[in-house]
Design a protein around this motif. Structure first.
Motif, mmCIF file in Angstrom:
data_model
loop_
_atom_site.group_PDB
_atom_site.id
_atom_site.type_symbol
_atom_site.label_atom_id
_atom_site.label_comp_id
_atom_site.label_asym_id
_atom_site.label_seq_id
_atom_site.Cartn_x
_atom_site.Cartn_y
_atom_site.Cartn_z
ATOM 1 N N VAL B 250 0.842 -1.205 0.000
ATOM 2 C CA VAL B 250 0.000 0.000 0.000
ATOM 3 C C VAL B 250 0.873 1.250 0.000
ATOM 4 O O VAL B 250 2.001 1.237 0.490
ATOM 5 C CB VAL B 250 -0.951 0.056 1.228
ATOM 6 C CG1 VAL B 250 -2.001 -1.039 1.138
ATOM 7 C CG2 VAL B 250 -0.184 -0.020 2.543
ATOM 8 N N TRP B 251 0.358 2.318 -0.598
ATOM 9 C CA TRP B 251 1.025 3.627 -0.539
ATOM 10 C C TRP B 251 -0.040 4.712 -0.483
ATOM 11 O O TRP B 251 -1.131 4.541 -1.038
ATOM 12 C CB TRP B 251 2.002 3.819 -1.700
ATOM 13 C CG TRP B 251 1.408 3.833 -3.065
ATOM 14 C CD1 TRP B 251 1.083 4.916 -3.824
ATOM 15 C CD2 TRP B 251 1.068 2.683 -3.876
ATOM 16 N NE1 TRP B 251 0.570 4.525 -5.038
ATOM 17 C CE2 TRP B 251 0.545 3.170 -5.096
ATOM 18 C CE3 TRP B 251 1.142 1.298 -3.664
ATOM 19 C CZ2 TRP B 251 0.106 2.322 -6.110
ATOM 20 C CZ3 TRP B 251 0.701 0.458 -4.679
ATOM 21 C CH2 TRP B 251 0.201 0.968 -5.892
ATOM 22 N N GLN B 275 3.700 7.786 2.075
ATOM 23 C CA GLN B 275 4.003 6.698 3.008
ATOM 24 C C GLN B 275 3.710 5.387 2.288
ATOM 25 O O GLN B 275 2.731 5.313 1.551
ATOM 26 C CB GLN B 275 3.091 6.838 4.227
ATOM 27 C CG GLN B 275 3.379 5.839 5.321
ATOM 28 C CD GLN B 275 2.254 5.788 6.337
ATOM 29 O OE1 GLN B 275 1.271 5.082 6.187
ATOM 30 N NE2 GLN B 275 2.391 6.566 7.404
ATOM 31 N N ARG B 277 3.956 0.796 2.640
ATOM 32 C CA ARG B 277 4.132 -0.337 3.558
ATOM 33 C C ARG B 277 4.190 -1.640 2.765
ATOM 34 O O ARG B 277 3.466 -1.827 1.793
ATOM 35 C CB ARG B 277 2.965 -0.428 4.541
ATOM 36 C CG ARG B 277 2.682 0.889 5.262
ATOM 37 C CD ARG B 277 1.785 0.660 6.452
ATOM 38 N NE ARG B 277 1.272 1.917 6.970
ATOM 39 C CZ ARG B 277 0.805 2.090 8.201
ATOM 40 N NH1 ARG B 277 0.793 1.070 9.044
ATOM 41 N NH2 ARG B 277 0.349 3.261 8.600
ATOM 42 N N GLY B 345 -0.977 -5.174 8.233
ATOM 43 C CA GLY B 345 -0.667 -3.876 7.633
ATOM 44 C C GLY B 345 -0.470 -2.792 8.678
ATOM 45 O O GLY B 345 0.086 -1.730 8.390
#
Lengths: 398, 398
Positions: B250-251, B275, B277, B345
């Motif tokens: 994810v971003w 950000q 992950r 997450g």
């Protein structure tokens, strides 16, 4: 008539001393601030000295009146919170010099005006809006600045000088000299822009609402990310507008608020303003249709709800043909081959005056296109050309 | 060992009463707030009643200790400002029930922990960071909440119960039961997720500086519009990342500040956070290279300067293989065919504990993927399956 460039420049620099920021030639002189009241009082005295019957109306607009109905020249001397020394001040001092020189050297009768709060401490073009009857004084009195000071309280600072509104029939037309505030003339190495139209503008405030989520646990395909929807809207609108705009059409997304606006949260909502300007009201309308359709399409595609609130819709204002022709002739006489006709992308007091009487505008270059900034400036040679073109046009019109 | 689901649910509902929001099952119980201190004191009493030696360490972490070195179960009972009733509270109460049941019915020794300030009123995972030695108590004492209250002041609320830090050697491993906080299990109709890894995350704060200008007088080709540069970055990064990510990468661009953020001004600057992950630290690094390169490219293309400030870089944390295997066996026994292995997450206290000892996590579904919200919930049948899987795994490990 014979204008005196040295006296004109000296007066401009004297006006600059009221609210001088100490940073370059910058000025801090918002409407009805102490420096603004001092500057208007100084102008009042200059007008009296030149036998140009000085008069302050209830809005704080300062007039210097010829003995008979006449052309009116002017602009405004209030500034933004961080302003330049020229902006509207240029048009006020050029008007003073031309009215004075006309009286001294056998020119036509010329009146001048220094409108109040063009820069919008309280409203939008507040002084000329009251003068033109677009806004009543009673309405304007309820306007407040960002600190809650009302126009009514603020204008009491000039109460001792205040008289009635001047009848519109006193004036046969209005011409405003102003800096361009863009870089078209500066980049082209030209000295004068004769304004064809003041562009119209429209603005919509759009809210897209998706779903706020955890930025770690919500997979990309599960998201309804409001920022992504805004970004998709922006990309698509740039593509679609390209087919219907001219090189001078502009559109801007200048304000964006994400909620909750935190790095670890998928934004659930965005509120943004999209604003566009053009000289053609039909084009403004076609752009609005396209923007509204695209907002709906993006909302549907991204699983969002959309709300659209119209914020403003100002029609384009064409300048008067006769006054324009006089300015073009003056420009060709004073700056042959170094001038152009062009629209004004910014709003000016001339927009309001055009509802009352023939109105026109003329621009001098802004170095680097900078305005509303302490760094705003124009070469003095160009200021003098601006003065001469305006004086020339006034002579041709008489 | 025989756990008692009714007693477990009753304790969960009792814990919910501390800071109940009155909106659905929502809870307002930030670290060291009055309801949080009351909840921790209530837990202290429950532990004493179950002969699980209660102990509060200087960080406000509440332990219930078995008589000998043992597995440690737990999570955290503090909440966000608007929190759900389960979140970490589920893992604390499940730990209480299992430790109590093990003691009552001849199970293995089990200790429990309720970490403090996982939700970050003062820091990030503050209680488990202090316990793991990542943060010293002296450092944490200087942390303040949004109102300026320091961790040092706040923790004085439990001073009368506070003892020393518990030696790490007291525990053989750590297992945390938590709600998923995403919708993977809920959408799949599954009851259990055994966590493979806690994803790593990186965050950069990017500033793009162009040129602030008048939105009427600055033509499109003359602009250096920071919002346009951000939008171009976002479009391009979505395209480029697609080649190197997995469906669970994810971003997020969750925070955006334009300057001056006014509808009639071309924005001269944008500051935004990006950000991302993933469970693979190499992929996180490749994404960072791509993002940094693209920022430079966009800045050059749009005539802007770019500044990049690294905000965080947390490595992925793989869960312990032995504990994971026990959880998988427990899941297959208690929820055959209705469970999966999956990454987390979100960040959890287990990240810190994995530095000290074997650590693992197990998830139950979040209805609609909702968490950090008064509407957060999980079916009680799934809560009980979570309790049974954890108890089963503990039995298998002994």
């Amino acid at each position: 008539m014979q204008v005196q460039p040295d006296r004109f420049l000296q007066d401009l620099h004297t006006l600059r001393s009221f609210g001088a920021s100490g940073v370059g030639k910058g000025v801090v002189r918002p409407a009805f601030s102490d420096p603004d009241v001092a500057a208007r009082t100084w102008l009042f005295d200059q007008l009296a000295a030149a036998s140009l019957a000085p008069h302050v109306d209830p809005a704080g607009n300062v007039f210097g009146l010829a003995d008979e109905p006449s052309i009116l020249l002017g602009s405004h001397s209030d500034t933004q919170t961080e302003g330049g020394w020229l902006d509207g001040a240029l048009g006020v001092i050029a008007a003073l010099e031309i009215a004075r020189a006309a009286k001294e050297t056998g020119g036509p009768p010329v009146s001048i005006v220094n409108f109040q709060d063009e820069e919008g401490r309280f409203g939008v073009l507040t002084g000329s809006s009251i003068y033109s009857g677009k806004t009543t004084l009673a309405e304007a009195d309820t306007f407040t600045d960002v600190n809650g000071v009302s126009f009514r309280e603020a204008r009491s600072a000039m109460a001792d000088l205040t008289g009635e509104l001047i009848p519109h029939a006193q004036f046969t037309g209005f011409i405003e000299l102003h800096i361009e505030q863009g870089s078209t003339l500066d980049e082209a190495g030209e000295a004068i822009g004769v304004v064809t139209d003041i562009v119209g503008s429209r603005q919509l405030q759009v809210t897209l609402t998706g779903q706020q989520n955890h930025a770690g646990t919500t997979l990309m395909h599960q998201r309804k990310d409001a920022f992504q929807a805004l970004s998709a809207f922006n990309t698509a609108i740039n593509d679609r507008l390209r087919n219907i705009v001219t090189p001078r059409t502009v559109w801007t997304i200048g304000r964006v608020h994400l909620r909750p606006n935190a790095p670890s949260i998928v934004p659930g909502e965005v509120v943004f303003d999209v604003q566009w300007r053009d000289v053609d009201d039909d084009r403004l309308a076609r752009m609005e249709t396209l923007i509204r359709d695209l907002v709906s399409g993006i909302a549907e595609e991204h699983g969002m709800t959309a709300e659209i609130v119209p914020i403003k819709a100002l029609q384009p204002v064409p300048m008067d043909a006769t006054l324009r022709a006089a300015l073009c002739a003056g420009a060709e006489a004073q700056a042959s081959g170094k001038w152009r006709e062009m629209p004004s992308g910014a709003l000016h007091d001339a927009s309001n005056m055009a509802c009352l009487m023939p109105a026109a505008m003329v621009f001098v270059p802004s170095i680097g296109g900078i305005s509303h900034d302490f760094a705003e400036d124009t070469n003095e040679a160009d200021l003098i050309i601006g003065l001469r073109v305006l004086a020339d046009a006034v002579s041709r019109l008489s």
